[in-house]
Design a protein around this motif. Sequence first.
Motif, mmCIF file in Angstrom:
data_model
loop_
_atom_site.group_PDB
_atom_site.id
_atom_site.type_symbol
_atom_site.label_atom_id
_atom_site.label_comp_id
_atom_site.label_asym_id
_atom_site.label_seq_id
_atom_site.Cartn_x
_atom_site.Cartn_y
_atom_site.Cartn_z
ATOM 1 N N LEU A 99 39.414 53.549 32.774
ATOM 2 C CA LEU A 99 38.042 54.016 32.631
ATOM 3 C C LEU A 99 37.336 53.313 31.472
ATOM 4 N N PHE B 13 36.142 53.986 38.138
ATOM 5 C CA PHE B 13 35.908 55.419 37.953
ATOM 6 C C PHE B 13 36.783 56.265 38.877
ATOM 7 N N ARG C 233 34.452 51.163 33.514
ATOM 8 C CA ARG C 233 34.120 52.499 34.007
ATOM 9 C C ARG C 233 33.493 52.456 35.397
#
Length: 489
Positions: A20, A28, A24
Amino acid sequence: MNYFYIVMFLSMWTMGVVLLVFNRKSNFWISLTLMTGGMASFAFSIHLTIVPFLLPRGWLTPTFSSFLYQLSVVAMTVYFYLFPFTACMGALWLGAVRTTKKKALISILLFIPAVLVGGHHLLKEPWASFDISHFRSWAGFYIVLSLVFYGIAFKREKEFYTRKNKKRVGVIFTLGTLFAFVTDFVGFRSLTMGEWSFELKSNGTWKYNVVVVLGLVAVIIFYLVKNGFMGIKLRIEREKRDLSMRALTMGVSILNHSIKNEIQKINYLTEKTEGYIHTGQTNKSLQSIEQIHSVTAHLLDMVGRIKDKADDIVLSETQVGVKDIFTAVLEPMQPLLESRSVRVAVMQEEDGELVCDTMHLKETLSNLVQNAVDAMDPEGGTLTLRTVSAKRYYIIEVTDNGCGIPKEQLGKIFEPFYTTKKNAYNHGLGLPYCVSVMRKHGGRLTLVNAETGRGTTVILHFPIQRFKISSELSVYTPSMPMSRSVNRF
């Protein structure tokens, strides 16, 4: 063996956070898959490891006990009702569908069944009791769909290295989610969680989750180190490459900046030498030639140590007289000072020797003197080099009565590549380099009295331990003729 469940959820959550943090946007859902997948081992860790550790020590108060119990039930609920969905999303967002809008729409549609099934459990069934048959089919649907999405994502990818990465991700997460589905969603028939006990009806295969999960985590770590995983190694290597390029660019620019200053000195000295020769002043012409040799020697030394200036300054320290440093800096610049009508005053409260890197300190002072000269009015000005021995620091001040520095520029002049000089030969690296040199010496560089129209004082603070007293105060005040100036910094 129960401690392995702690290792399981910690390793899965750690991997999820790492993915992450590094990417990100792309990672995700894969991160969420790891986080939700670790919820089951977290819940079992509370029951099988954490509570048995706390209970005999008297650390488990009724309130704390109730909190941990509710936390374990929440974790198990998240695992049963959200893990299959997040696994499916991880495959979808890996590239099974190209447009973000379509991905978002499919995600919303697929989230509805998970909400309905989970909501039915919360509203109609006991809070801490799970009948797996009520959601086994939906879990299977999500897992099968994730396999389809992984296959589509892999098939659509044409770029070689990205395709290999997606293949690794697909294989690892397919094996992980399939095994979790077989052991926990097919192998489990029901689970009832009490405080502190649980009744589990299953075929017992869930006990092997430890081996499989930790094995898959080890494989992910292996790929991270060797080939990269989910773009992490690629990003790290790209950042290293960008950092190397920035260091190389800065190093070349600093070298260019320094060479420009030295060539300027050589030009002035050459003109002076030519004038002395034409007027028959042999001794002065020989002195100018010696000064040219001094400048070229400094330039060669600086080029030979360009890595120190391009990457990280490494000091080569010797003990040298402060007066000798001032002489080495000012003599090659004398033609420039004369042409700019700059008067120079050198005031030493205490003469002595400084433990320093002579080359870097000479270059630092040359940069500061050059900046001071550039700040002078066309009618000339005064440059003062002053030394002060204080309680904690040995101080060298470089003061001019030039144009000063506007307030709006004070916060920027130490930034690399920031310059107000309007020509192609200045790169805004002089002051950042000087600051780096002082930091390497354990000191600092500060500006005082840097007001527009009132000149500037630059102060070099050296730790007092670097200075050794040798003689008394001296003053050096040569006068120079006139010339015009340009903007400072």
